[in-house]
Design an enzyme around this catalytic site. Structure first.
Site, PDB file in Angstrom:
ATOM      1  N   ARG A  16       0.853  -1.203   0.000  1.00 30.08           N
ATOM      2  CA  ARG A  16       0.000   0.000   0.000  1.00 30.08           C
ATOM      3  C   ARG A  16       0.881   1.243   0.000  1.00 30.08           C
ATOM      4  NH1 ARG A  16      -1.331  -0.952   6.318  1.00 30.08           N
ATOM      5  NH2 ARG A  16       0.184   0.554   7.109  1.00 30.08           N
ATOM      6  N   GLY A  51       0.491  -5.602 -11.253  1.00 31.76           N
ATOM      7  CA  GLY A  51       1.258  -6.220 -12.349  1.00 31.76           C
ATOM      8  C   GLY A  51       2.661  -6.611 -11.932  1.00 31.76           C
ATOM      9  N   ASN A  86      11.425   0.232   1.727  1.00 25.52           N
ATOM     10  CA  ASN A  86      10.331   1.176   1.997  1.00 25.52           C
ATOM     11  C   ASN A  86       9.594   0.907   3.312  1.00 25.52           C
ATOM     12  OD1 ASN A  86       7.915   2.995   1.141  1.00 25.52           O
ATOM     13  ND2 ASN A  86       7.005   0.960   1.446  1.00 25.52           N
ATOM     14  N   SER A 138      12.880  10.723   5.935  1.00 24.64           N
ATOM     15  CA  SER A 138      11.723  11.607   6.130  1.00 24.64           C
ATOM     16  C   SER A 138      12.211  13.019   6.400  1.00 24.64           C
ATOM     17  CB  SER A 138      10.890  11.140   7.323  1.00 24.64           C
ATOM     18  OG  SER A 138       9.950  12.141   7.682  1.00 24.64           O
ATOM     19  N   TYR A 151      10.360   8.377  16.024  1.00 26.00           N
ATOM     20  CA  TYR A 151      10.259   8.214  14.562  1.00 26.00           C
ATOM     21  C   TYR A 151      11.302   9.088  13.848  1.00 26.00           C
ATOM     22  CZ  TYR A 151       8.210   8.405   9.859  1.00 26.00           C
ATOM     23  OH  TYR A 151       8.018   8.341   8.493  1.00 26.00           O
ATOM     24  N   ALA A 152      11.416  10.351  14.267  1.00 27.98           N
ATOM     25  CA  ALA A 152      12.350  11.272  13.610  1.00 27.98           C
ATOM     26  C   ALA A 152      13.789  10.775  13.756  1.00 27.98           C
ATOM     27  CB  ALA A 152      12.201  12.676  14.196  1.00 27.98           C
ATOM     28  N   ALA A 153      14.125  10.294  14.958  1.00 26.18           N
ATOM     29  CA  ALA A 153      15.482   9.766  15.176  1.00 26.18           C
ATOM     30  C   ALA A 153      15.722   8.548  14.285  1.00 26.18           C
ATOM     31  CB  ALA A 153      15.670   9.401  16.645  1.00 26.18           C
ATOM     32  N   LYS A 155      14.435   7.966  11.412  1.00 29.57           N
ATOM     33  CA  LYS A 155      14.576   8.374  10.007  1.00 29.57           C
ATOM     34  C   LYS A 155      15.898   9.113   9.760  1.00 29.57           C
ATOM     35  CE  LYS A 155      11.014   6.409   8.292  1.00 29.57           C
ATOM     36  NZ  LYS A 155      11.129   5.415   7.225  1.00 29.57           N
TER      37      LYS A 155
HETATM   38  P1  NAD Z   1       2.045   2.880   4.983  1.00 29.01           P
HETATM   39  O1  NAD Z   1       1.768   2.666   6.432  1.00 29.01           O
HETATM   40  O2  NAD Z   1       0.917   3.123   4.056  1.00 29.01           O
HETATM   41  O3  NAD Z   1       2.919   1.669   4.400  1.00 29.01           O
HETATM   42  C1  NAD Z   1       3.978   1.123   5.118  1.00 29.01           C
HETATM   43  C2  NAD Z   1       4.270  -0.257   4.595  1.00 29.01           C
HETATM   44  O4  NAD Z   1       5.322  -0.850   5.376  1.00 29.01           O
HETATM   45  C3  NAD Z   1       3.067  -1.178   4.717  1.00 29.01           C
HETATM   46  O5  NAD Z   1       2.977  -1.964   3.540  1.00 29.01           O
HETATM   47  C4  NAD Z   1       3.408  -2.033   5.924  1.00 29.01           C
HETATM   48  O6  NAD Z   1       2.801  -3.300   5.913  1.00 29.01           O
HETATM   49  C5  NAD Z   1       4.920  -2.139   5.759  1.00 29.01           C
HETATM   50  N1  NAD Z   1       5.592  -2.561   6.987  1.00 29.01           N
HETATM   51  C6  NAD Z   1       5.547  -1.989   8.202  1.00 29.01           C
HETATM   52  N2  NAD Z   1       6.268  -2.706   9.080  1.00 29.01           N
HETATM   53  C7  NAD Z   1       6.798  -3.748   8.389  1.00 29.01           C
HETATM   54  C8  NAD Z   1       7.623  -4.847   8.733  1.00 29.01           C
HETATM   55  N3  NAD Z   1       8.077  -5.039   9.980  1.00 29.01           N
HETATM   56  N4  NAD Z   1       7.984  -5.717   7.770  1.00 29.01           N
HETATM   57  C9  NAD Z   1       7.536  -5.546   6.520  1.00 29.01           C
HETATM   58  N5  NAD Z   1       6.744  -4.552   6.118  1.00 29.01           N
HETATM   59  C10 NAD Z   1       6.374  -3.667   7.061  1.00 29.01           C
HETATM   60  O7  NAD Z   1       3.080   4.084   4.951  1.00 29.01           O
HETATM   61  P2  NAD Z   1       3.669   4.993   3.753  1.00 29.01           P
HETATM   62  O8  NAD Z   1       3.230   6.369   4.015  1.00 29.01           O
HETATM   63  O9  NAD Z   1       3.424   4.376   2.437  1.00 29.01           O
HETATM   64  O10 NAD Z   1       5.215   4.925   4.145  1.00 29.01           O
HETATM   65  C11 NAD Z   1       6.194   4.219   3.414  1.00 29.01           C
HETATM   66  C12 NAD Z   1       7.555   4.662   3.915  1.00 29.01           C
HETATM   67  O11 NAD Z   1       7.699   6.066   3.707  1.00 29.01           O
HETATM   68  C13 NAD Z   1       7.766   4.435   5.417  1.00 29.01           C
HETATM   69  O12 NAD Z   1       9.106   4.040   5.651  1.00 29.01           O
HETATM   70  C14 NAD Z   1       7.513   5.801   6.010  1.00 29.01           C
HETATM   71  O13 NAD Z   1       8.156   5.992   7.246  1.00 29.01           O
HETATM   72  C15 NAD Z   1       8.074   6.694   4.912  1.00 29.01           C
HETATM   73  N6  NAD Z   1       7.560   8.069   4.957  1.00 29.01           N
HETATM   74  C16 NAD Z   1       6.222   8.332   4.804  1.00 29.01           C
HETATM   75  C17 NAD Z   1       5.768   9.640   4.876  1.00 29.01           C
HETATM   76  C18 NAD Z   1       4.306  10.013   4.750  1.00 29.01           C
HETATM   77  O14 NAD Z   1       3.959  11.196   4.964  1.00 29.01           O
HETATM   78  N7  NAD Z   1       3.420   9.098   4.396  1.00 29.01           N
HETATM   79  C19 NAD Z   1       6.676  10.688   5.102  1.00 29.01           C
HETATM   80  C20 NAD Z   1       8.024  10.398   5.250  1.00 29.01           C
HETATM   81  C21 NAD Z   1       8.461   9.079   5.171  1.00 29.01           C
END
Ligand code: NAD
Length: 243
Positions: A16, A51, A86, A138, A151-153, A155
Site C-alpha cells: 500500500r 502487475g 520502503n 523523512s 520516529y524522527a530519530a 529516520k
Molecule cells: P504505509 O503505512 O501506508 O505503508 C507502510 C508499509 O510498510 C506497509 O505496507 C506495511 O505493511 C509495511 N511494513 C511496516 N512494518 C513492516 C515490517 N516489519 N515488515 C515488513 N513490512 C512492514 O506508509 P507509507 O506512508 O506508504 O510509508 C512508506 C515509507 O515512507 C515508510 O518508511 C515511512 O516511514 C516513509 N515516509 C512516509 C511519509 C508520509 O507522509 N506518508 C513521510 C516520510 C516518510
C-alpha cells in the site's frame, strides 16, 4: 519516460501507500518487480493488482528472513538490480509518554529493517558489480518534530544508512540514495487532524500535501540510469515544506 526494461526490482512494504505506488511506477517503466508485505495474502493481492511478478510475505525485522528472501529473488530472476527499502512504521508520542515497546518496534522496523534490507541487497548486487538501492527517510529526520522523537530519530538513522552505505558500496558499482518525503497522504498519515493537514499545507510552497506517486516518481528516477552519477544523497520530496 524512464526505461527500466530488463531490470529486476524488489520493494519492501509494497502492499500500500508509497510502496505500492513505487511498485506501479517501476512496473510501468518495464521492470520485473517483486513486492513484499507482512501478510502473504495481501502481498499476493497487491502484486496481482499492480502487475508485479510476485508478492511475498516478509517481516523486515527478521534479518535471516530478509537475507534468504533477497537471495532467493536474485536466484530466481538471475540478478537483482533495484531494491527499495520502503517498509516503515510511525507512532507518535510526546517525550514523557514514549513507551519502551514503541522504541523497540520503531527502531527494529525502521532502522534495523532498513539495514537488513540494504545489507542483503548489497550482497546480491555485489556479484554483478551494479545496482541501485533507495531507502525511505523523512523530512522529520532532518528537522525534528515535536511528538515524533522516536520516529524522527529513526529516520535520521535511515538517511545516514544511505550516506554510509553509498561510501562503502560505490566502488562495487552500487548506488545508495534516500528519499525524504514531507507529508504524503497515505494510511501512515491518515490519523492527522484536518487542522494539522491545513497547517502543513499552509507551510508548503507548492500548496498541497504529497501523493504517494510524487515519492514513487522520485524513487523511479533515483534507481534509473538517469541518476547514474548520484549516490549518498537524501532527496527531499516535500513540495518545499519547511518544518
Ligand atoms: P504505509 O503505512 O501506508 O505503508 C507502510 C508499509 O510498510 C506497509 O505496507 C506495511 O505493511 C509495511 N511494513 C511496516 N512494518 C513492516 C515490517 N516489519 N515488515 C515488513 N513490512 C512492514 O506508509 P507509507 O506512508 O506508504 O510509508 C512508506 C515509507 O515512507 C515508510 O518508511 C515511512 O516511514 C516513509 N515516509 C512516509 C511519509 C508520509 O507522509 N506518508 C513521510 C516520510 C516518510
Amino acid at each position: 519516460m524512464t526505461d527500466l526494461t530488463g531490470r529486476v526490482a524488489l520493494v519492501t512494504g509494497g502492499t500500500r501507500g508509497i510502496g505500492l505506488a513505487t511498485v506501479r511506477a517501476l512496473v510501468d517503466a518495464g521492470a520485473t518487480v517483486v513486492l513484499t508485505g507482512r501478510d502473504e495474502s495481501r502481498a499476493k493481492e497487491a502484486a496481482a493488482s499492480a502487475g508485479a511478478a510476485a508478492g511475498l510475505a516478509l517481516d523486515v525485522t527478521d534479518a535471516k528472513a530478509v537475507s534468504s528472501l533477497v537471495r532467493s529473488v536474485a536466484k530466481e530472476h538471475g540478478k537483482l538490480d533495484v531494491v527499495v527499502a520502503n517498509a516503515g512504521i510511525m507512532e507518535d508520542a510526546l517525550l514523557g509518554m514514549i513507551k519502551e515497546d514503541v522504541v523497540d518496534t520503531t527502531l527494529s522496523t525502521n532502522v534495523a529493517g532498513t539495514l537488513h534490507t540494504v545489507q542483503a541487497a548489497a550482497r546480491a548486487m555485489m556479484r554483478k558489480k551494479t545496482g541501485a538501492i533507495v531507502v525511505l527517510a523523512s523530512i522529520v529526520g532532518e528537522y525534528g518534530s515535536a511528538g515524533q522523537t522516536v520516529y524522527a530519530a529513526s529516520k535520521a538513522a535511515v538517511a545516514n544508512i544511505a550516506k554510509s552505505a553509498a561510501k562503502e558500496l560505490g566502488r562495487s558499482g552500487i548506488r545508495v540514495n534516500a528519499v525524504a518525503p514531507g507529508v504524503i497522504e497515505t494510511d501512515l498519515t491518515a490519523g492527522l487532524s484536518e487542522d494539522a493537514k491545513a497547517e502543513n499545507t499552509g507551510k508548503t510552497p507548492l500548496g498541497r500535501l504529497g501523493r504517494a506517486e510524487d515519492v514513487a516518481n522520485a524513487i523511479r528516477f533515483l534507481v534509473s540510469d538517469e541518476a547514474s552519477f548520484i549516490t549518498g544523497q537524501v532527496l527531499g520530496v516535500d513540495g518545499g515544506l519547511v518544518l
